[in-house]
Scaffold this motif. Structure first.
Motif: not given
Length: 335
Positions: A125-129, A131-145
């Motif tokens: 559950a921690q790993r999934q959380a 992964d979800a956080y890193y995915k969200q951050e990656t998407e946010r960084i990509a969107k900001d870029a």
């Protein structure tokens, strides 16, 4: 940590009670329970610590079985060696202890399996959380870029034309050229400042837009007139910084470039349901209003920016009506 401690205290109390019921002395029963708890708790700690570095995937249930069997057997061996050396003089204790080896192994295996499975589920559950956080951050960084990339394209067409106009005015009207340079510097300074801001008020946006229009009016003179309609009670509503300038640039490009007539552009700000609505209208003739060149921002890029910010594709609408090209931008308001 509290539940982990409580778990082993309950198991130790049960083991103490069982040995006491079998007639083993209280001190020996308590020592037996403490030894069993310490070894089992130690193995449990090893299991949970190991999961920080290795988390099984599809083989997780086989992992639980193998680990529980192996550590259950090792736990039984360690307690057997320890207690046969400590309590070998107590014949009753040794008899009860040896008679309970099978039961002890079964209980130890089940306890370790429960700990392993619980730790596995918790770590998964921690790993999934994570992964979800890193995915969200990656998407946010990509969107900001992507947003930053869109902002960098904000006004190249306008900038190049302004510099060309300044160059032309330098020889014939140096005072006008100097004024245009000052206005261009003020506009670009404001642009750089606003790019660092996510949302600004419509009042600030219109002030920045006026700097742009002052420069365009120097270029086009009396041919360009712009009417802005915005009620005072709407001035503090929010919109993305530097959103209107490329829309107005688009209106000037399609309204003025292929005509020598005077052109009037209308900008209207209105309040919709939980949204701010900006309408830009300019004259448009399908037969002539197609610029031959340039690298303008483009309404498609504005639509993309709005989608990145709000996740909606319907926030920019265009239509042709009575010889005018009308652009309608809807900006949802935060409640």
């Amino acid at each position: 940590a509290f539940f982990f401690l409580l778990w082993w205290l309950v198991w130790g109390a049960g083991q103490y009670y069982a040995m006491k019921t079998a007639g083993v002395a209280s001190t020996h029963a308590a020592a037996d329970a403490v030894i069993s708890i310490l070894v089992l708790a130690g193995f449990s700690g090893v299991i949970l610590s190991n999961m920080r570095y290795y988390l099984p995937g599809r083989e997780k249930y086989l992992y639980v079985l193998i680990v529980s069997l192996a550590l259950g057997g090792l736990w039984l061996l360690i307690t057997y060696i320890a207690e046969t050396n400590i309590f070998k003089a107590d014949i009753l204790f040794m008899a009860v202890f040896k008679a309970s080896l099978g039961l002890r192994f079964t209980i130890g295996f089940l306890l370790l399996a429960c700990v392993t499975l619980a730790g596995l589920l918790r770590r998964t559950a921690q790993r999934q959380a994570e992964d979800a956080y890193y995915k969200q951050e990656t998407e946010r960084i990509a969107k900001d870029a992507e947003l930053n990339k869109l902002r960098l394209k904000l006004q190249p067409h306008f900038l190049f034309n302004s510099l060309n106009s300044i160059s032309a005015l330098t020889g014939t009207q140096p005072e006008k050229a100097r004024l245009m340079i000052q206005q261009l510097a003020a506009f670009l300074r404001g642009t750089l400042k606003k790019e660092d801001e996510g949302f600004i008020s419509i009042e600030e946006e219109l002030e920045q837009l006026q700097l742009y229009l002052d420069i365009e009016k120097l270029r086009f003179g009396h041919r360009l007139s712009v009417e802005v309609n915005c009620d005072a009670d709407l001035l503090q509503l929010q919109l993305p910084a530097l959103l209107l300038q490329p829309v107005v640039e688009n209106a000037i490009k399609f309204g003025l470039y292929d005509t020598i007539d005077d052109v009037s552009i209308s900008i209207s700000v209105a309040k919709a349901v939980n949204a701010l609505q900006v309408t830009v209208s300019n004259p448009f003739d399908e037969t002539t209003s197609m610029p031959a060149g340039g690298t303008g921002f483009g309404l498609s890029s504005i639509r993309r920016r709005l989608f990145l910010l709000f996740g909606r594709q319907d926030l920019l609408q265009t239509k042709q009506e009575a010889g005018n090209f009308i652009t309608i931008i809807t900006i949802p308001q935060r409640t």
